[in-house]
Design an enzyme around this catalytic site. Structure first.
Site, short mmCIF file in Angstrom:
data_model
loop_
_atom_site.label_atom_id
_atom_site.label_comp_id
_atom_site.label_asym_id
_atom_site.label_seq_id
_atom_site.Cartn_x
_atom_site.Cartn_y
_atom_site.Cartn_z
N CYS A 86 0.83 -1.21 0.00
CA CYS A 86 0.00 0.00 0.00
C CYS A 86 0.87 1.27 0.00
O CYS A 86 1.52 1.54 -1.00
CB CYS A 86 -0.99 -0.04 1.15
SG CYS A 86 -2.42 1.00 0.80
N ARG A 117 -2.54 7.37 -6.40
CA ARG A 117 -2.91 7.29 -4.98
C ARG A 117 -4.41 7.43 -4.79
O ARG A 117 -5.09 8.09 -5.56
CB ARG A 117 -2.19 8.39 -4.20
CG ARG A 117 -0.71 8.16 -4.14
CD ARG A 117 -0.04 9.25 -3.33
NE ARG A 117 -0.57 9.31 -1.97
CZ ARG A 117 -0.44 10.36 -1.18
NH1 ARG A 117 0.18 11.43 -1.59
NH2 ARG A 117 -0.93 10.32 0.04
N GLU A 173 -0.74 -8.18 5.57
CA GLU A 173 -0.43 -8.26 7.01
C GLU A 173 -1.69 -8.16 7.87
O GLU A 173 -1.63 -8.34 9.08
CB GLU A 173 0.59 -7.17 7.39
CG GLU A 173 0.07 -5.74 7.42
CD GLU A 173 -0.10 -5.11 6.03
OE1 GLU A 173 -0.06 -5.84 5.02
OE2 GLU A 173 -0.29 -3.88 5.98
N HIS A 214 -3.26 -5.26 1.71
CA HIS A 214 -2.59 -5.44 3.01
C HIS A 214 -2.53 -6.89 3.47
O HIS A 214 -3.31 -7.29 4.35
CB HIS A 214 -3.35 -4.64 4.08
CG HIS A 214 -3.17 -3.18 3.97
ND1 HIS A 214 -2.14 -2.50 4.59
CD2 HIS A 214 -3.89 -2.25 3.30
CE1 HIS A 214 -2.24 -1.22 4.32
NE2 HIS A 214 -3.28 -1.03 3.54
N1 GLN Z 1 -3.71 6.39 1.06
C1 GLN Z 1 -2.39 6.13 1.53
C2 GLN Z 1 -1.35 6.90 0.71
O1 GLN Z 1 -1.66 7.46 -0.28
C3 GLN Z 1 -2.08 4.64 1.48
C4 GLN Z 1 -3.06 3.88 2.34
C5 GLN Z 1 -2.50 2.65 2.99
O2 GLN Z 1 -1.29 2.42 3.08
N2 GLN Z 1 -3.42 1.87 3.53
O3 GLN Z 1 -0.23 6.95 1.07
#
Ligand code: GLN
Length: 197
Positions: free
Chosen positions: A77, A103, A176, A174
């Site tokens: 992420c 993003r 994790e 994710h």
């Molecule tokens: N929205 C976050 C970003 O742009 C990433 C979100 C996340 O790691 N769950 O950095």
């Protein structure tokens, strides 16, 4: 074999717990000197702008680039954003992987969701090939892969959510945060094959 988790910000503790459950020795990394001797590094989810600014403030950008040129690194992420070449935004990036990201690609209303993905590469750690249940939290998308970067998983509409480039791995979801440990095992295999070199 010791694995680092970048512990500036975000959900590094969850990665650490999962890696330790799989028998790996884990070190939290906050300073450049703590990269020494590590076989691989996980960059967690969180907020990529904050993570990048903290990494710059702690003089970690160049040492992380250097580390990632030689060793296995996995970004989840925000970590995937940090690994990328281009996030369409002025923010510090490691510029290690030939991927560009968008993003917060899923907008506000649907900024968190879960979906089953087909990830053929995970057959190397579990031949069953069962679907991988992925959790997305204000996730980015991988807009494009270039160079030697390869797509590992896509949404049903074709949008890319996981990629690998040699010893570098990026997932916008994710692993994790779910009990399925296949991605962590996959990464540990990648670390092992890299350190055999
Ligand atoms: N929205 C976050 C970003 O742009 C990433 C979100 C996340 O790691 N769950 O950095």
């Amino acid at each position: 074999m010791e694995i680092g988790v970048l512990a500036l910000q975000g959900d590094f503790a969850e990665h650490q717990a999962m890696l330790e459950k799989l028998g790996a020795a884990v070190r939290q990394v906050r300073q450049p000197g703590q990269l020494a001797g590590l076989a691989g590094l996980v960059i967690p989810g969180g907020e990529s702008t904050t993570m990048g600014k903290l990494a710059a403030a702690y003089d970690l950008i160049e040492p992380l680039r250097e580390f990632g040129r030689m060793h296995a690194v996995w970004g989840t992420c925000a970590g995937a954003i940090f690994l990328s070449r281009d996030a369409g935004n002025e923010q510090p990036l490691l510029d290690l992987m030939d991927i560009s990201v968008i993003r917060n690609a899923f907008g506000r209303q649907v900024d968190s969701f879960e979906i089953d993905l087909d990830v053929p590469e995970l057959k190397s750690v579990d031949p069953s090939g069962k679907p991988y249940h992925a959790v997305f939290i204000r996730a980015p998308l991988i807009d494009s892969v270039s160079g030697s970067a390869k797509v590992l998983a896509s949404l049903p509409d074709g949008r890319i959510v996981a990629a690998r480039q040699g010893h570098l791995l990026a997932t916008v979801f994710h692993p994790e945060l779910t009990p399925d440990d296949r991605f962590h095992r996959y990464f540990l295999e990648l670390v092992k094959s890299r350190s055999d070199h």
